[in-house]
Design an enzyme around this catalytic site. Structure first.
Site, mmCIF file in Angstrom:
data_model
loop_
_atom_site.group_PDB
_atom_site.id
_atom_site.type_symbol
_atom_site.label_atom_id
_atom_site.label_comp_id
_atom_site.label_asym_id
_atom_site.label_seq_id
_atom_site.Cartn_x
_atom_site.Cartn_y
_atom_site.Cartn_z
ATOM 1 N N GLU A 28 99.979 17.367 20.207
ATOM 2 C CA GLU A 28 99.625 18.652 21.257
ATOM 3 C C GLU A 28 99.397 20.203 20.521
ATOM 4 O O GLU A 28 100.889 19.842 20.407
ATOM 5 C CB GLU A 28 101.214 17.978 22.775
ATOM 6 C CG GLU A 28 100.475 18.950 23.362
ATOM 7 C CD GLU A 28 101.538 19.238 24.414
ATOM 8 O OE1 GLU A 28 102.765 19.705 24.388
ATOM 9 O OE2 GLU A 28 101.421 18.524 25.901
ATOM 10 N N GLN A 48 88.544 32.696 23.720
ATOM 11 C CA GLN A 48 86.966 33.133 22.655
ATOM 12 C C GLN A 48 87.940 32.062 21.212
ATOM 13 O O GLN A 48 88.913 32.345 21.121
ATOM 14 C CB GLN A 48 86.316 34.542 22.166
ATOM 15 C CG GLN A 48 86.036 33.998 21.043
ATOM 16 C CD GLN A 48 85.144 35.597 19.910
ATOM 17 O OE1 GLN A 48 85.418 36.637 20.935
ATOM 18 N NE2 GLN A 48 84.263 35.330 18.899
ATOM 19 N N ASN A 50 86.595 30.509 17.369
ATOM 20 C CA ASN A 50 86.012 30.583 16.230
ATOM 21 C C ASN A 50 86.374 29.287 15.360
ATOM 22 O O ASN A 50 86.792 28.698 15.453
ATOM 23 C CB ASN A 50 86.163 31.983 15.220
ATOM 24 C CG ASN A 50 85.665 33.092 16.564
ATOM 25 O OD1 ASN A 50 84.879 33.247 17.307
ATOM 26 N ND2 ASN A 50 85.665 34.134 15.509
ATOM 27 N N ARG A 60 89.087 36.413 3.522
ATOM 28 C CA ARG A 60 88.123 36.756 4.936
ATOM 29 C C ARG A 60 89.683 38.061 5.434
ATOM 30 O O ARG A 60 90.656 37.161 5.725
ATOM 31 C CB ARG A 60 88.389 35.452 5.551
ATOM 32 C CG ARG A 60 87.435 34.816 5.177
ATOM 33 C CD ARG A 60 86.523 33.926 6.222
ATOM 34 N NE ARG A 60 85.170 32.867 6.122
ATOM 35 C CZ ARG A 60 84.553 33.254 5.522
ATOM 36 N NH1 ARG A 60 83.459 34.219 6.636
ATOM 37 N NH2 ARG A 60 83.590 32.513 5.677
ATOM 38 N N LYS A 73 95.807 35.812 18.416
ATOM 39 C CA LYS A 73 95.120 35.108 17.410
ATOM 40 C C LYS A 73 96.275 33.366 17.698
ATOM 41 O O LYS A 73 97.175 33.623 17.091
ATOM 42 C CB LYS A 73 95.186 35.323 16.098
ATOM 43 C CG LYS A 73 93.784 36.141 16.490
ATOM 44 C CD LYS A 73 93.072 36.670 14.838
ATOM 45 C CE LYS A 73 92.509 37.995 15.045
ATOM 46 N NZ LYS A 73 92.093 38.468 13.703
ATOM 47 N N HIS A 120 94.912 40.205 9.949
ATOM 48 C CA HIS A 120 95.251 39.427 9.367
ATOM 49 C C HIS A 120 93.433 38.753 8.460
ATOM 50 O O HIS A 120 92.786 39.707 8.301
ATOM 51 C CB HIS A 120 94.859 38.310 10.753
ATOM 52 C CG HIS A 120 94.516 36.795 10.472
ATOM 53 N ND1 HIS A 120 93.502 36.108 11.049
ATOM 54 C CD2 HIS A 120 95.429 36.234 9.813
ATOM 55 C CE1 HIS A 120 93.033 35.339 10.384
ATOM 56 N NE2 HIS A 120 94.927 34.819 9.517
ATOM 57 N N TYR A 133 90.054 29.769 15.023
ATOM 58 C CA TYR A 133 91.168 30.325 15.783
ATOM 59 C C TYR A 133 90.837 30.595 16.468
ATOM 60 O O TYR A 133 89.332 31.522 16.994
ATOM 61 C CB TYR A 133 91.780 31.315 14.805
ATOM 62 C CG TYR A 133 90.269 32.411 14.324
ATOM 63 C CD1 TYR A 133 89.470 33.302 14.547
ATOM 64 C CD2 TYR A 133 89.845 31.881 12.675
ATOM 65 C CE1 TYR A 133 88.789 34.327 13.532
ATOM 66 C CE2 TYR A 133 88.524 33.022 12.754
ATOM 67 C CZ TYR A 133 87.891 33.822 12.859
ATOM 68 O OH TYR A 133 87.454 34.606 12.400
ATOM 69 N N ASP A 171 83.379 43.812 3.195
ATOM 70 C CA ASP A 171 85.714 43.969 3.119
ATOM 71 C C ASP A 171 85.629 44.071 1.435
ATOM 72 O O ASP A 171 87.057 44.728 1.599
ATOM 73 C CB ASP A 171 85.406 41.996 3.411
ATOM 74 C CG ASP A 171 86.408 41.788 4.133
ATOM 75 O OD1 ASP A 171 85.999 42.715 5.306
ATOM 76 O OD2 ASP A 171 86.485 40.590 4.505
#
Length: 189
Positions: A28, A48, A50, A60, A73, A120, A133, A171
């Site tokens: 779980e 949402q 991803n 990233r 998140k 993040h 995520y 980035d």
């Protein structure tokens, strides 16, 4: 399930209990009610999810969204390993401007909960990684903000050499921490 709170930040490492037998295993991975109990406040529902595939050395981040689109998140590594980094952008917080790093992998069986108000990013350490995520707000491009992954003020100790890190063109142009938007109002997140 064990929920390990990280100081007074609102960050939480979630360690699921794994049940194994001759058929395989079951765990779980997330329980909203248990996390809310630890946090002391109600969470929005995740809306949402991803899925991100990366090769070794891909970095990233560091990304976040402005209010009213700020996101919490839940990060899970399904395959491989990453070094996950968050930066507290909440001016009222005791940990404002602090960097927190976590090694997450498919064999460590832990997920990372990041509350709203944190930038993040992560670096893939294995040959390949698969990261899921969940977010409690939809991706909203006009609200996205990004901080330079190599900002000298933050001085993040990435576990790979700088010349082996692969960063997107976008980035590479992220702004420094001192110029980045920070959250002034606790009610905005």
């Amino acid at each position: 399930m064990e929920i390990q709170m990280i100081d007074k930040t609102g960050l939480a490492l979630i360690h699921p209990e794994i049940h194994q037998d001759f058929r395989g295993s079951l765990s779980e991975n997330f329980r909203k009610d248990l996390l809310e109990e630890k946090l002391g406040y109600s969470l929005s529902d995740f809306c949402q999810e991803n899925e991100v595939h990366s090769k070794k050395g891909v970095l990233r981040g560091l990304h976040y969204q402005l209010p009213p689109h700020a996101q919490s998140k839940l990060i899970s590594v399904v395959n491989g390993s990453i070094y996950d980094v968050v930066v507290d952008m909440r001016k009222w917080s005791e940990s404002f401007g602090q960097v927190f790093g976590f090694f997450l992998s498919d064999d460590r069986d832990s997920n990372l909960f990041i509350p709203r108000g944190f930038a993040h990013g992560y670096l893939t350490l294995s040959d390949q990684s698969l990261v899921f995520y969940k977010m409690d707000q939809y991706y909203h491009p006009p609200s996205e903000q990004s901080i330079a992954w190599n900002d000298s003020k933050l001085n993040i100790r990435w576990p790979l050499s700088m010349n082996s890190i692969i960063v997107s063109q976008r980035d590479k142009t992220n702004i420094g921490f001192s110029k980045a938007f920070s959250f002034d109002d606790p009610s905005a997140v």
